[in-house]
Design an enzyme around this catalytic site. Structure first.
Site, short mmCIF file in Angstrom:
data_model
loop_
_atom_site.label_atom_id
_atom_site.label_comp_id
_atom_site.label_asym_id
_atom_site.label_seq_id
_atom_site.Cartn_x
_atom_site.Cartn_y
_atom_site.Cartn_z
N CYS A 91 0.85 -1.19 0.00
CA CYS A 91 0.00 0.00 0.00
C CYS A 91 0.89 1.24 0.00
CB CYS A 91 -0.90 -0.01 1.23
SG CYS A 91 -2.02 1.39 1.35
N HIS A 133 -9.17 -3.68 -2.11
CA HIS A 133 -8.20 -2.93 -1.31
C HIS A 133 -8.54 -1.44 -1.32
CE1 HIS A 133 -3.91 -2.12 0.06
NE2 HIS A 133 -4.28 -0.94 -0.42
N GLU A 134 -8.77 -0.90 -2.51
CA GLU A 134 -9.05 0.54 -2.63
C GLU A 134 -10.41 0.90 -2.04
OE1 GLU A 134 -6.55 2.31 -3.17
OE2 GLU A 134 -5.28 0.78 -4.06
N HIS A 137 -10.18 1.56 1.59
CA HIS A 137 -9.72 2.90 1.94
C HIS A 137 -10.88 3.89 2.07
CE1 HIS A 137 -5.37 2.69 1.97
NE2 HIS A 137 -5.36 2.03 0.82
#
Length: 169
Positions: A91, A133-134, A137
């Site tokens: 990351c 993953h994004e 966020h």
């Protein structure tokens, strides 16, 4: 076009939940372009707006070898997920650290593109992992949140040490 500063842990702004984009306009398109510039400059494959202290639901991704397959996800929604997989993830907000993270093997999402047009996408492999993953966020979640408290602490200490060394250089 501009390269934006990427926030690093333990910065609490990474934990802020992103707000939906109300209207895709020239300002949002400029943010998207700056995010791609930043992602490419940092040699990443994905970037969420939260990572550059913009708390709107915007993601940019390019997992291609030639860096010519830009994917923009504005206000992404996860519709379906299937299977289990995992790779060692890294990351940009947790520099030089990697860890195995469990993810769905396939995902189906709905989002708006750079022009504000809605679309759906089915993804698998690295793209599916990157999307998950994004999207984490955007809700203030980091890949280290999937790890044991001890591993989280070790990674935080390494990143803080790295940031101290970089600030002296």
């Amino acid at each position: 076009m501009a390269v934006l500063q990427v926030l690093h842990i333990p910065d609490e702004r990474l934990r802020k939940v992103a707000e939906p984009v109300k209207e895709v306009n020239a300002e949002i398109q400029r943010i998207v372009d700056d995010m791609f510039d930043t992602m490419y400059a940092e040699e990443g494959i994905g970037l969420a707006a939260t990572q550059v202290d913009i708390h709107q639901r915007i993601i940019v991704i390019d997992v291609s070898e030639n860096r010519e397959e830009r994917l923009v996800l504005i206000n992404p929604e996860l519709l379906e997920k299937d299977g289990e997989t995992g790779i060692e993830e890294g990351c940009l907000s947790i520099p030089e650290q990697r860890a195995l993270v469990p993810r769905a093997e396939k995902v189906k999402i709905r989002a708006l593109d750079r022009d504000g047009k809605p679309f759906e996408l089915e993804a698998d492999g690295l793209l599916a992992i990157c999307i998950q993953h994004e999207m984490d966020h955007l809700v203030g979640k980091l890949f280290i949140d999937y790890l044991s408290p001890l591993k989280q602490q070790r990674i935080r200490q390494k990143v803080e040490k790295l940031d101290r060394l970089r600030s002296r250089a």
